[in-house]
Design an enzyme around this catalytic site. Sequence first.
Site, short mmCIF file in Angstrom:
data_model
loop_
_atom_site.label_atom_id
_atom_site.label_comp_id
_atom_site.label_asym_id
_atom_site.label_seq_id
_atom_site.Cartn_x
_atom_site.Cartn_y
_atom_site.Cartn_z
N GLU A 148 0.84 -1.19 0.00
CA GLU A 148 0.00 0.00 0.00
C GLU A 148 0.88 1.25 0.00
OE1 GLU A 148 -4.13 -1.40 2.19
OE2 GLU A 148 -2.77 -0.07 3.26
N CYS A 149 0.75 2.07 -1.01
CA CYS A 149 1.39 3.38 -1.10
C CYS A 149 2.91 3.27 -0.96
CB CYS A 149 0.81 4.33 -0.04
SG CYS A 149 1.05 6.07 -0.43
#
Length: 846
Positions: free
Chosen positions: A335-336
Amino acid sequence: MVILPRILIAAPSTGQGKTTIATGLMAALRTAGPHAPDGLTVSGHKVGPDYIDPGYHALATGRPGRNLDPHLVGPDLIAPLLVHGARGADIAVIEGVMGLYDGKVGREGFSSSAHVATLTRTPVVLVMDVARLSRTAGAIAVGMVAYDPSVEIAGVILNRAGSARNVAEIERSLRLPVLGVVPRDDRLAAPSRHLGLVPVAERDASAELIELLGEQVATHVDLAAVLDVARTAPDLDVEPWTPRIEPVEGRPVIAVAGGRAFTFRYPETEELLTAAGCEVVSFDPLLDVALPDGTQGIYLGGGFPEVYAAELASNQPLMADVRAAVESGVPTVAECAGLLYLAASLDGTPMVGAVATDAAMAERLTLRYPEAEAASDSLLTRVGDVVTGHEFHRTTTTPSVGEQAAWLVDGEAIGWASSTLHASYLHTHWAGHPFLAQRFAEAAARTPKPDIRHAETRHPSRRDDRSEVERRACASVRAERGSAARSAANPTSATPKPDLRHHGDVEATDGLLDFAVNVYAGPRPEFLERALSAGLASADRYPDTTSARQALAKRHGRTPDEVLPTSGASEAFELLARVRPWQRSVVIHPGFTEPHAALVRAGREVTVVETDDDFRLRPERVPADADLVIIGNPTNPTGVLHLAADIRSLAKSGRTVVVDEAFIDAIPGEPNSVSRPDGCRVSAWQTPGFGGVGGGGIVVVRSLTKQWSIPGIRAGYVLADPEMITALADLQTPWSVSTPALAAMVALADAGDESDRRAADLTGWRDHLADELSQRGIRVVDGRAPYVLAQVGAGVHAALREQGIAVRRADTFPGLDDTWVRVAARPPAQTARLLAALDLVIQEFS
């Protein structure tokens, strides 16, 4: 029904000081005071998706910081998540987001602080920055109350207050109770960067900031009134959230990225995976050179890899390991920040290269709070699945989507997905979408467990990517072990005498990670810094030991004439070596060599009494005619803590027993100390004829260097009966103890809570280090001190230096050889670097 006192800290707008006041309030309530003699157990919570504020909350409360976000998990889960996070707490403090009524745009305040307050039936305390306000503050407060009568605003805390006259004017304008008036204090400002505040894990002075926040709030806020407000919160008729998920078989290992570069993840994510039967193991991409043993799944959450790109890139062994794992099909969620780490490059710096994209910093911030639809069947999703999430980043990727997209957000395809990989900018809270955790756990359970004995088969790049430093280190191991083998084969070879003057500080040269010097790894507390500064300010006067003797006497239950401040413990040993014409001096070894060296310098004959393989004191081995016996407790370098009864048994008429307790304050509770003159610890002090220069007795030497990180200040002292203290003082060079050292003694004589905290830290670090070494088959001495004596084998000391790690060689201690090293206790992140280097050395030699 759940009884939970609670408050929500909100504000008219962002920038008013919610984080400052909320975090300070958590720290103040946790600390003992008149409102709670033993302190309270505080649970910290944050409205919204923010990861950073909960990090500060966790440091202030000693518990995980939790998020309450109706957008991410749905309104129905907010109260259950609050109760879950606050299990066992006396009070919950919820920090709001933005302005009290500000929520998701276009949704009438949905996910606002007010929304969470109504969902959890929590009274609100407004924080108002009044640095540039007067009576208008009253108008703002009245408007806030009237805007939504269903939100209970129970009081106000005025922040950054100015003159008393203006504060009085503001208080007259308010129609709400004023619970506190906090003056402006620029020391409380937290640094920020492109995504907001700097995470707590990245701030070296975070603990000091939290302490200062707690002190300020405790001083300027009526904590009893705050508690009264919190206790008005009605009972909650909800069941605590539990991670309902189907367990998988095989207990798959999930490697979760942590450390300074990966600080963003929700604690419920790990709780869900644990409930699914997974073993969640953290690793630090900045420090660890390989994934955890047995990894069957990888979770890379959010953080700031762009800040640490160069350091991440320098850890080539781990990047190769991650790349090989992803490419071989180990289930991976990113994530990210995790996406950026897996990218081919980040601002031109090479990254893992498992995702075919290049990332770079952008001019504008991307911030959105969307619903996302699964674009395909993948590791986590089935096409058409809908989740809620948030994006918060200032980087872009080129290309921005893979052949198989992860999500559709506002009609835009984003991310990369496959049956074993899910990577995108979107953050999701798995408590609101537990099927994500379920599918990840099931995929990990289906992944074959790697054979860690044949790690190079699975990750063939690991050996190829060894640095020149690693190769030279391994060569050093072979050379030195070969030398040791040749020496063993030639028993007539002369064994060099131990170097009694060797000290750990000479090992920790520039450029090496220091595990050689036994000094607490952390900043000094603010009260000590103030004391040292005050001592330096008094340097225009000759030192006066009166206050230090009084403070130390009180600390140990003695009288001032039983205390002698010294220039470190080393001066004490020099004085003791010369205070009497000792006829038979005995030193228990292995032990700190400075007392032995001092006796030699004084012209005394020294008898060495060595311990057995367990390094425990055998009182019966001490010669009956010994008139001086010196022993460390705990012993340096073994860490063994001897029984006080055994030490007392050595004392007799005509014999002085010197006990070096330099490290005992680093053990919680100071067990087996003989520093106090009471019957339960040192009955010998109550025996007539003990303690005098001629009569014998027990003398205790202490040092403040170790636990308080002040080796350059030289602060030590001696505890003995008045006759011995007088004799030692007569030998002491006038004014040998500096004013800063004396000021430190006064300050640290009453440092109970901080001393206990540091002792607990050191014990935890030491136990972690000892356990990790033992798991590697390395013999570790059963000690209690903030260091570990480990038998790693000949040549490892030098090989670790080649790897950039300094540990204390042990062959300079009588009774030990070059197969032993002493390793100082350090925080787990530093210990991980030592262990990684040690693993490489062991792997190459084997």
